[in-house]
Design a protein around this motif. Structure first.
Motif, PDB file in Angstrom:
ATOM      1  N   GLY A 173       0.817  -1.223   0.000  1.00 53.74           N
ATOM      2  CA  GLY A 173       0.000   0.000   0.000  1.00 53.74           C
ATOM      3  C   GLY A 173       0.848   1.269   0.000  1.00 53.74           C
ATOM      4  O   GLY A 173       1.929   1.302   0.563  1.00 53.74           O
ATOM      5  N   HIS A 174       0.320   2.319  -0.705  1.00 55.47           N
ATOM      6  CA  HIS A 174       0.963   3.646  -0.751  1.00 55.47           C
ATOM      7  C   HIS A 174       2.321   3.565  -1.452  1.00 55.47           C
ATOM      8  O   HIS A 174       2.581   2.616  -2.157  1.00 55.47           O
ATOM      9  CB  HIS A 174       1.037   4.260   0.656  1.00 55.47           C
ATOM     10  CG  HIS A 174      -0.273   4.135   1.372  1.00 55.47           C
ATOM     11  ND1 HIS A 174      -1.292   5.032   1.179  1.00 55.47           N
ATOM     12  CD2 HIS A 174      -0.737   3.187   2.224  1.00 55.47           C
ATOM     13  CE1 HIS A 174      -2.349   4.629   1.909  1.00 55.47           C
ATOM     14  NE2 HIS A 174      -2.034   3.529   2.543  1.00 55.47           N
ATOM     15  N   GLY A 175       3.195   4.570  -1.259  1.00 54.91           N
ATOM     16  CA  GLY A 175       4.495   4.594  -1.931  1.00 54.91           C
ATOM     17  C   GLY A 175       4.733   5.911  -2.641  1.00 54.91           C
ATOM     18  O   GLY A 175       3.776   6.586  -3.039  1.00 54.91           O
ATOM     19  N   GLN A 188       6.670   5.316   8.557  1.00 51.62           N
ATOM     20  CA  GLN A 188       5.679   5.529   7.494  1.00 51.62           C
ATOM     21  C   GLN A 188       5.100   4.198   7.004  1.00 51.62           C
ATOM     22  O   GLN A 188       5.828   3.220   6.825  1.00 51.62           O
ATOM     23  CB  GLN A 188       6.334   6.264   6.322  1.00 51.62           C
ATOM     24  CG  GLN A 188       6.825   7.661   6.727  1.00 51.62           C
ATOM     25  CD  GLN A 188       7.467   8.384   5.571  1.00 51.62           C
ATOM     26  OE1 GLN A 188       8.007   7.769   4.649  1.00 51.62           O
ATOM     27  NE2 GLN A 188       7.424   9.713   5.614  1.00 51.62           N
ATOM     28  N   GLU A 189       3.792   4.248   6.741  1.00 51.61           N
ATOM     29  CA  GLU A 189       3.093   3.044   6.273  1.00 51.61           C
ATOM     30  C   GLU A 189       3.714   2.487   4.996  1.00 51.61           C
ATOM     31  O   GLU A 189       3.893   1.275   4.855  1.00 51.61           O
ATOM     32  CB  GLU A 189       1.605   3.381   6.050  1.00 51.61           C
ATOM     33  CG  GLU A 189       0.763   2.180   5.652  1.00 51.61           C
ATOM     34  CD  GLU A 189      -0.687   2.540   5.388  1.00 51.61           C
ATOM     35  OE1 GLU A 189      -1.072   3.707   5.626  1.00 51.61           O
ATOM     36  OE2 GLU A 189      -1.435   1.643   4.945  1.00 51.61           O
ATOM     37  N   LYS A 190       4.068   3.379   4.033  1.00 52.89           N
ATOM     38  CA  LYS A 190       4.593   2.901   2.740  1.00 52.89           C
ATOM     39  C   LYS A 190       5.862   2.065   2.900  1.00 52.89           C
ATOM     40  O   LYS A 190       6.128   1.166   2.105  1.00 52.89           O
ATOM     41  CB  LYS A 190       4.852   4.082   1.794  1.00 52.89           C
ATOM     42  CG  LYS A 190       5.976   5.018   2.227  1.00 52.89           C
ATOM     43  CD  LYS A 190       6.304   6.033   1.140  1.00 52.89           C
ATOM     44  CE  LYS A 190       7.477   6.920   1.548  1.00 52.89           C
ATOM     45  NZ  LYS A 190       7.838   7.881   0.503  1.00 52.89           N
ATOM     46  N   ILE A 250      -1.517  -4.905   0.946  1.00 50.24           N
ATOM     47  CA  ILE A 250      -0.955  -4.847   2.302  1.00 50.24           C
ATOM     48  C   ILE A 250      -0.909  -3.406   2.816  1.00 50.24           C
ATOM     49  O   ILE A 250      -0.336  -2.525   2.168  1.00 50.24           O
ATOM     50  CB  ILE A 250       0.454  -5.479   2.314  1.00 50.24           C
ATOM     51  CG1 ILE A 250       0.369  -6.937   1.830  1.00 50.24           C
ATOM     52  CG2 ILE A 250       1.081  -5.418   3.717  1.00 50.24           C
ATOM     53  CD1 ILE A 250       1.711  -7.614   1.635  1.00 50.24           C
ATOM     54  N   HIS A 251      -1.530  -3.182   3.965  1.00 49.92           N
ATOM     55  CA  HIS A 251      -1.567  -1.843   4.582  1.00 49.92           C
ATOM     56  C   HIS A 251      -1.282  -1.934   6.071  1.00 49.92           C
ATOM     57  O   HIS A 251      -1.245  -3.023   6.641  1.00 49.92           O
ATOM     58  CB  HIS A 251      -2.960  -1.209   4.386  1.00 49.92           C
ATOM     59  CG  HIS A 251      -3.196  -0.740   2.988  1.00 49.92           C
ATOM     60  ND1 HIS A 251      -3.194   0.589   2.627  1.00 49.92           N
ATOM     61  CD2 HIS A 251      -3.424  -1.436   1.847  1.00 49.92           C
ATOM     62  CE1 HIS A 251      -3.406   0.688   1.319  1.00 49.92           C
ATOM     63  NE2 HIS A 251      -3.561  -0.522   0.825  1.00 49.92           N
ATOM     64  N   ALA A 252      -1.107  -0.757   6.690  1.00 51.73           N
ATOM     65  CA  ALA A 252      -1.060  -0.683   8.153  1.00 51.73           C
ATOM     66  C   ALA A 252      -2.082   0.370   8.568  1.00 51.73           C
ATOM     67  O   ALA A 252      -2.298   1.355   7.855  1.00 51.73           O
ATOM     68  CB  ALA A 252       0.332  -0.311   8.633  1.00 51.73           C
ATOM     69  N   ASN A 253      -2.706   0.157   9.711  1.00 55.05           N
ATOM     70  CA  ASN A 253      -3.849   0.956  10.111  1.00 55.05           C
ATOM     71  C   ASN A 253      -3.448   2.188  10.921  1.00 55.05           C
ATOM     72  O   ASN A 253      -2.305   2.309  11.373  1.00 55.05           O
ATOM     73  CB  ASN A 253      -4.789   0.073  10.937  1.00 55.05           C
ATOM     74  CG  ASN A 253      -6.233   0.261  10.535  1.00 55.05           C
ATOM     75  OD1 ASN A 253      -6.607   1.338  10.079  1.00 55.05           O
ATOM     76  ND2 ASN A 253      -7.033  -0.766  10.702  1.00 55.05           N
TER      77      ASN A 253
HETATM   78 ZN    ZN Z   1      -3.080   2.298   3.872  1.00 58.23          ZN
END
Ligand code: ZN
Length: 359
Positions: A173-175, A188-190, A250-253
């Motif tokens: 996820g993201h980037g 950072q989530e990315k 795939i992500h983080a909350n």
């Molecule tokens: Zn996310």
């Protein structure tokens, strides 16, 4: 200086034709009005094909052209020459499996552009545009009709047990320009999603699966600072174009309350396997990471809905929770998460095969 400026202004006003010398009236070109939009979905009783019919009422006869866009976003664009929208919504959410949304715009006050956002690109035979003449006797106006058939036959599933030979898309996820959530310690989530996805890829390849990553470094998949739909569309395309068996996002909350914690998995019920995939991954992931089990949820997320194969979106843990943020940033924990996802995929293929493996 000021007085001179004033004089110039007065002279200019006097010389302007509109000031005293009325120009000859130009008769306005008649432009028809698009006065109503209707839509309906139906299923052919014989062929079982589902379709949507969009119907636009126009106050006079008009010409119509269309173009079918496959990239960057699947869209059907219908140009109505010589008509502009009048008192109709410029944007209509259809939210069906055949078409997502219509936007109606007129940039020149003469012609209209109708953009129809689609979940997947159409083949040329998947749509038809026709005009129906107005009928004074029945009080029917001139109509522009757009018929769109559900484009791709539902993906054919043939799931067998084991990971060997399976084709899997992983979407970190993201980037790039989109960092995603940021924890109190600035993780950072990315970065977390990419680290975990790369570990999942290694484990899957060791087990004999083929993996497509939507990104393998810190970048936007479509373009920096792109729109959400462009970005998500590009990620979905990696799965659809490579005809993968399953798609794993795939992500983080993140949540305002730092105490909130745990792992959760989302799915969209578009086949008989989406929920099974979510439950398989959730169970294995929670037993591997030891975090709070938040369970599985049905969700109307873009990537889940627009992928043709079973798909899940995993929220590994909460970056807003300081403990989980620390864990998510360590290689050891990332490896546990990766192993949990891979075990879940293995268990999914085994359960799917036990259920027969087909549609
Ligand atoms: Zn996310």
């Amino acid at each position: 200086m000021q007085r001179a400026f004033c004089l110039v202004l007065i002279l200019l006003l006097l010389l302007t034709p509109a000031f005293g010398f009325a120009s000859a009236p130009v008769s306005p070109r008649t432009v028809a009005k698009i006065t109503q939009v209707r839509w309906d979905t139906y299923t052919d009783g014989v062929t079982g094909t589902s379709s949507i019919r969009l119907s636009f009422d126009v106050s006079d006869s008009v010409q119509v052209t269309a173009q079918n866009n496959v990239a960057p976003l699947p869209q059907l664009v219908v140009n109505i020459i010589g008509a502009v929208p009048e008192k109709i919504a410029s944007s209509i959410n259809l939210d069906t499996k055949i078409a997502d949304k219509i936007n109606i715009t007129s940039s020149d006050g003469q012609n209209s552009k109708i953009t129809i956002d689609l979940p997947v690109a159409l083949n040329d035979g998947d749509y038809k545009i026709l005009t129906l003449p107005g009928d004074l006797n029945t009080n029917k106006p001139f109509r522009v009709v757009v018929d769109i058939n559900k484009p791709t036959p539902p993906a054919v599933f043939n799931f067998t047990s084991g990971l060997k030979g399976k084709v899997i898309a992983l979407d970190p996820g993201h980037g790039g320009s989109d960092v995603g959530a940021v924890g109190p310690d600035n993780i950072q989530e990315k970065t977390v999603t990419l680290a975990v996805a790369l570990r999942v890829k290694d484990l899957l390849e060791q087990a004999g699966a083929k993996v497509y990553l939507t990104r393998n470094d810190d970048r936007d998949v479509y373009a920096p600072d792109d729109s959400a739909t462009e970005e998500l569309g590009a990620r979905v395309a990696v799965g659809n174009e490579n005809k993968v068996d399953v798609f794993v996002d795939i992500h983080a909350n993140y949540f305002g309350n730092p105490k909130v914690s745990g792992t959760g998995t989302y799915y969209y019920l578009k086949s008989s396997y989406d929920k099974l995939l979510a439950q398989s991954i959730q169970d294995s992931l929670v037993s591997a990471d030891g975090l709070n089990d938040r369970g599985i949820y049905a969700a109307n997320f873009y990537v889940l809905k627009h992928t043709l194969m079973p798909a899940v979106l995993i929220e590994l843990g909460f970056l807003s929770n300081p403990n989980e943020e620390k864990q998510l940033n360590t290689p050891q924990f990332q490896q546990k998460l990766a192993q949990g996802i891979v075990n879940g995929l293995d268990s999914f293929f085994n359960s799917a095969a036990q259920q027969g493996g087909g549609n």
